[in-house]
Write a protein that holds these residues in place. Structure first.
Motif, PDB file in Angstrom:
ATOM      1  N   SER A 185       0.861  -1.181   0.000  1.00 46.53           N
ATOM      2  CA  SER A 185       0.000   0.000   0.000  1.00 46.53           C
ATOM      3  C   SER A 185       0.896   1.230   0.000  1.00 46.53           C
ATOM      4  CB  SER A 185      -0.916   0.029   1.230  1.00 46.53           C
ATOM      5  OG  SER A 185      -1.707  -1.130   1.325  1.00 46.53           O
ATOM      6  N   GLY A 186       0.287   2.382  -0.148  1.00 47.63           N
ATOM      7  CA  GLY A 186       1.071   3.609  -0.119  1.00 47.63           C
ATOM      8  C   GLY A 186       0.295   4.771  -0.702  1.00 47.63           C
ATOM      9  N   PHE A 187       0.831   5.945  -0.519  1.00 44.43           N
ATOM     10  CA  PHE A 187       0.181   7.153  -1.019  1.00 44.43           C
ATOM     11  C   PHE A 187       0.120   7.145  -2.541  1.00 44.43           C
ATOM     12  CE2 PHE A 187       2.735   8.708   2.746  1.00 44.43           C
ATOM     13  CZ  PHE A 187       1.686   8.619   3.648  1.00 44.43           C
ATOM     14  N   SER A 188      -0.904   7.759  -3.082  1.00 44.94           N
ATOM     15  CA  SER A 188      -0.951   8.000  -4.516  1.00 44.94           C
ATOM     16  C   SER A 188       0.214   8.920  -4.876  1.00 44.94           C
ATOM     17  CB  SER A 188      -2.284   8.677  -4.889  1.00 44.94           C
ATOM     18  OG  SER A 188      -2.306   8.995  -6.258  1.00 44.94           O
ATOM     19  N   GLY A 189       1.064   8.457  -5.782  1.00 44.09           N
ATOM     20  CA  GLY A 189       2.254   9.224  -6.121  1.00 44.09           C
ATOM     21  C   GLY A 189       3.527   8.672  -5.499  1.00 44.09           C
ATOM     22  N   ALA A 190       3.383   7.589  -4.710  1.00 46.95           N
ATOM     23  CA  ALA A 190       4.559   7.009  -4.055  1.00 46.95           C
ATOM     24  C   ALA A 190       5.380   6.150  -5.000  1.00 46.95           C
ATOM     25  CB  ALA A 190       4.133   6.181  -2.840  1.00 46.95           C
ATOM     26  N   GLY A 191       4.821   5.811  -6.159  1.00 49.22           N
ATOM     27  CA  GLY A 191       5.556   5.020  -7.132  1.00 49.22           C
ATOM     28  C   GLY A 191       5.378   3.525  -6.966  1.00 49.22           C
ATOM     29  N   LYS A 192       4.249   3.111  -6.389  1.00 54.60           N
ATOM     30  CA  LYS A 192       3.995   1.687  -6.141  1.00 54.60           C
ATOM     31  C   LYS A 192       3.987   0.884  -7.439  1.00 54.60           C
ATOM     32  CE  LYS A 192       0.009   2.421  -4.174  1.00 54.60           C
ATOM     33  NZ  LYS A 192      -0.021   3.880  -4.353  1.00 54.60           N
ATOM     34  N   GLY A 193       3.264   1.387  -8.443  1.00 57.30           N
ATOM     35  CA  GLY A 193       3.149   0.659  -9.699  1.00 57.30           C
ATOM     36  C   GLY A 193       4.479   0.444 -10.377  1.00 57.30           C
ATOM     37  N   THR A 194       5.301   1.479 -10.426  1.00 61.93           N
ATOM     38  CA  THR A 194       6.629   1.373 -11.036  1.00 61.93           C
ATOM     39  C   THR A 194       7.497   0.386 -10.264  1.00 61.93           C
ATOM     40  OG1 THR A 194       6.488   3.681 -11.759  1.00 61.93           O
ATOM     41  CG2 THR A 194       8.670   2.682 -11.724  1.00 61.93           C
ATOM     42  N   LEU A 195       7.390   0.420  -8.945  1.00 64.58           N
ATOM     43  CA  LEU A 195       8.164  -0.487  -8.095  1.00 64.58           C
ATOM     44  C   LEU A 195       7.758  -1.943  -8.336  1.00 64.58           C
ATOM     45  CD1 LEU A 195      10.262  -0.647  -5.814  1.00 64.58           C
ATOM     46  CD2 LEU A 195       8.382  -0.327  -4.178  1.00 64.58           C
ATOM     47  N   MET A 196       6.450  -2.192  -8.472  1.00 69.24           N
ATOM     48  CA  MET A 196       5.971  -3.556  -8.721  1.00 69.24           C
ATOM     49  C   MET A 196       6.468  -4.070 -10.071  1.00 69.24           C
ATOM     50  SD  MET A 196       4.367  -4.259  -6.019  1.00 69.24           S
ATOM     51  CE  MET A 196       5.618  -3.184  -5.326  1.00 69.24           C
ATOM     52  N   LYS A 197       6.407  -3.231 -11.090  1.00 69.34           N
ATOM     53  CA  LYS A 197       6.864  -3.626 -12.422  1.00 69.34           C
ATOM     54  C   LYS A 197       8.349  -3.989 -12.410  1.00 69.34           C
ATOM     55  CE  LYS A 197       3.480  -0.918 -15.046  1.00 69.34           C
ATOM     56  NZ  LYS A 197       3.268   0.255 -15.928  1.00 69.34           N
ATOM     57  N   GLU A 198       9.136  -3.216 -11.685  1.00 71.05           N
ATOM     58  CA  GLU A 198      10.575  -3.474 -11.623  1.00 71.05           C
ATOM     59  C   GLU A 198      10.867  -4.761 -10.851  1.00 71.05           C
ATOM     60  OE1 GLU A 198      14.602  -2.673 -12.509  1.00 71.05           O
ATOM     61  OE2 GLU A 198      12.689  -2.020 -13.352  1.00 71.05           O
ATOM     62  N   LEU A 199      10.107  -5.005  -9.779  1.00 68.28           N
ATOM     63  CA  LEU A 199      10.291  -6.236  -9.004  1.00 68.28           C
ATOM     64  C   LEU A 199      10.011  -7.457  -9.874  1.00 68.28           C
ATOM     65  CD1 LEU A 199      10.753  -7.325  -6.016  1.00 68.28           C
ATOM     66  CD2 LEU A 199       8.266  -7.516  -5.914  1.00 68.28           C
ATOM     67  N   LEU A 200       8.912  -7.414 -10.628  1.00 68.58           N
ATOM     68  CA  LEU A 200       8.554  -8.545 -11.487  1.00 68.58           C
ATOM     69  C   LEU A 200       9.519  -8.702 -12.662  1.00 68.58           C
ATOM     70  CD1 LEU A 200       5.916  -8.377  -9.778  1.00 68.58           C
ATOM     71  CD2 LEU A 200       4.682  -8.984 -11.840  1.00 68.58           C
ATOM     72  N   ARG A 201      10.096  -7.589 -13.120  1.00 61.66           N
ATOM     73  CA  ARG A 201      11.050  -7.656 -14.225  1.00 61.66           C
ATOM     74  C   ARG A 201      12.349  -8.331 -13.786  1.00 61.66           C
ATOM     75  NH1 ARG A 201      15.402  -5.307 -16.405  1.00 61.66           N
ATOM     76  NH2 ARG A 201      15.713  -3.885 -14.644  1.00 61.66           N
ATOM     77  N   ARG A 202      12.761  -8.069 -12.549  1.00 62.21           N
ATOM     78  CA  ARG A 202      14.048  -8.587 -12.079  1.00 62.21           C
ATOM     79  C   ARG A 202      13.984 -10.016 -11.540  1.00 62.21           C
ATOM     80  NH1 ARG A 202      17.564  -4.004  -8.927  1.00 62.21           N
ATOM     81  NH2 ARG A 202      17.068  -2.224 -10.257  1.00 62.21           N
ATOM     82  N   TYR A 203      12.876 -10.350 -10.913  1.00 62.44           N
ATOM     83  CA  TYR A 203      12.783 -11.635 -10.218  1.00 62.44           C
ATOM     84  C   TYR A 203      11.595 -12.428 -10.759  1.00 62.44           C
ATOM     85  CZ  TYR A 203      15.596  -8.795  -7.009  1.00 62.44           C
ATOM     86  OH  TYR A 203      16.539  -7.954  -6.472  1.00 62.44           O
ATOM     87  N   ASP A 204      11.777 -13.746 -10.863  1.00 61.97           N
ATOM     88  CA  ASP A 204      10.737 -14.555 -11.497  1.00 61.97           C
ATOM     89  C   ASP A 204       9.845 -15.317 -10.519  1.00 61.97           C
ATOM     90  OD1 ASP A 204      12.399 -16.511 -10.570  1.00 61.97           O
ATOM     91  OD2 ASP A 204      12.933 -17.313 -12.544  1.00 61.97           O
ATOM     92  N   LYS A 205      10.026 -15.141  -9.219  1.00 62.29           N
ATOM     93  CA  LYS A 205       9.247 -15.910  -8.255  1.00 62.29           C
ATOM     94  C   LYS A 205       8.023 -15.152  -7.725  1.00 62.29           C
ATOM     95  CE  LYS A 205      10.770 -16.977  -4.256  1.00 62.29           C
ATOM     96  NZ  LYS A 205       9.607 -16.558  -3.468  1.00 62.29           N
ATOM     97  N   TYR A 206       7.706 -14.033  -8.350  1.00 64.09           N
ATOM     98  CA  TYR A 206       6.572 -13.226  -7.892  1.00 64.09           C
ATOM     99  C   TYR A 206       5.426 -13.240  -8.903  1.00 64.09           C
ATOM    100  CZ  TYR A 206       9.991 -11.368  -4.594  1.00 64.09           C
ATOM    101  OH  TYR A 206      10.936 -11.248  -3.617  1.00 64.09           O
ATOM    102  N   ALA A 207       4.227 -13.036  -8.367  1.00 65.04           N
ATOM    103  CA  ALA A 207       3.038 -12.878  -9.200  1.00 65.04           C
ATOM    104  C   ALA A 207       2.260 -11.683  -8.659  1.00 65.04           C
ATOM    105  CB  ALA A 207       2.174 -14.127  -9.166  1.00 65.04           C
ATOM    106  N   LEU A 208       1.840 -10.813  -9.561  1.00 65.07           N
ATOM    107  CA  LEU A 208       1.069  -9.640  -9.158  1.00 65.07           C
ATOM    108  C   LEU A 208      -0.411  -9.965  -9.302  1.00 65.07           C
ATOM    109  CD1 LEU A 208       1.160  -6.655  -8.266  1.00 65.07           C
ATOM    110  CD2 LEU A 208       1.138  -6.029 -10.686  1.00 65.07           C
ATOM    111  N   SER A 209      -1.125  -9.922  -8.188  1.00 62.92           N
ATOM    112  CA  SER A 209      -2.553 -10.222  -8.218  1.00 62.92           C
ATOM    113  C   SER A 209      -3.297  -9.158  -9.016  1.00 62.92           C
ATOM    114  CB  SER A 209      -3.114 -10.272  -6.794  1.00 62.92           C
ATOM    115  OG  SER A 209      -4.505 -10.463  -6.824  1.00 62.92           O
ATOM    116  N   ILE A 210      -4.247  -9.599  -9.818  1.00 62.17           N
ATOM    117  CA  ILE A 210      -5.075  -8.671 -10.591  1.00 62.17           C
ATOM    118  C   ILE A 210      -6.386  -8.463  -9.852  1.00 62.17           C
ATOM    119  CG2 ILE A 210      -6.213  -8.256 -12.808  1.00 62.17           C
ATOM    120  CD1 ILE A 210      -4.182 -10.183 -14.063  1.00 62.17           C
ATOM    121  N   SER A 211      -6.684  -7.228  -9.531  1.00 65.35           N
ATOM    122  CA  SER A 211      -7.894  -6.909  -8.778  1.00 65.35           C
ATOM    123  C   SER A 211      -9.103  -6.796  -9.704  1.00 65.35           C
ATOM    124  CB  SER A 211      -7.723  -5.589  -8.024  1.00 65.35           C
ATOM    125  OG  SER A 211      -6.708  -5.692  -7.051  1.00 65.35           O
ATOM    126  N   ALA A 212     -10.259  -7.010  -9.124  1.00 67.19           N
ATOM    127  CA  ALA A 212     -11.517  -6.723  -9.808  1.00 67.19           C
ATOM    128  C   ALA A 212     -11.983  -5.341  -9.362  1.00 67.19           C
ATOM    129  CB  ALA A 212     -12.565  -7.768  -9.445  1.00 67.19           C
TER     130      ALA A 212
END
Length: 208
Positions: free
Chosen positions: A11-38
């Protein structure tokens, strides 16, 4: 080591860069999965159903609630947001660590249901930097930015309920730190296998 994956809520403030951080984590490491929300909010330009979100009507979403298909759900700015169970459970069984990027309200619900969940709150290094990032997007009005800053004040009251605070000042350093925090949670879990077994049993019961 615990062979099953673990739940990680970001979680985090809007503007904290969460989305960019998640994309970079998934790009570097292969053991993660990003849950898709409804969600019931309308798709933004460029968004696709099943990629950014599962876009649902209000009636469809409320049926998912009634059928027990969600781990958690919450209302935010007049729209529903929730985490579908099926995808998350499959990834956990496959040994993937599942990242949920959700609002505080939903995060605390997940922690209540599954105490082993790792909660991480992402923040810029200062309030001034947060405002600078929001303004720098160039896509929002002054009123929307003010609303988001006011929302950040409200959200800051819950920061101490998270397991870790991650300062996203440098993307590279923040990505490495996030990965290390999650892996350290695996070590904690492996040292307490009876507790892990209890949580796994609870997950299985919820699937019935």
């Amino acid at each position: 080591m615990n062979k099953k994956g673990i739940l990680v809520v970001i979680s985090g403030f809007s503007g904290a860069g969460k989305g960019t951080l998640m994309k970079e984590l998934l790009r570097r490491y292969d053991k993660y999965a990003l849950s898709i929300s409804a969600t019931t909010r309308r798709p933004r330009e460029g968004e696709e159903n099943g990629r950014e979100y599962f876009f649902k009507t209000k009636e469809e979403f409320e049926q998912m609630i009634a059928d027990g298909e969600l781990i958690e759900y919450a209302q935010y700015v007049s729209n529903y947001y929730g985490t579908p169970k099926e995808y998350v459970y499959k990834c956990l069984e496959d040994g993937k660590d599942v990242i949920l990027e959700i609002e505080i309200q939903g995060a605390l619900k997940v922690k209540e249901k599954f105490p082993q969940t790792l909660l991480i709150f992402v923040t810029p290094p200062s309030a001034e930097e947060l405002k600078r990032r929001l303004v720098g997007r160039g896509t929002e009005t002054a009123q929307v930015i003010a609303n988001r800053m006011n929302r950040a004040v409200e959200e800051s009251a819950y920061m101490d309920q998270y397991d870790y605070l991650l300062v996203n000042d440098d993307l590279d350093a923040a990505t490495v730190e996030l990965h290390e925090l999650i892996q350290s949670q695996h070590k904690k879990l492996s040292e307490n296998l009876p507790f892990v077994g209890q949580i796994q049993k609870e997950l299985e019961e919820l699937q019935k």
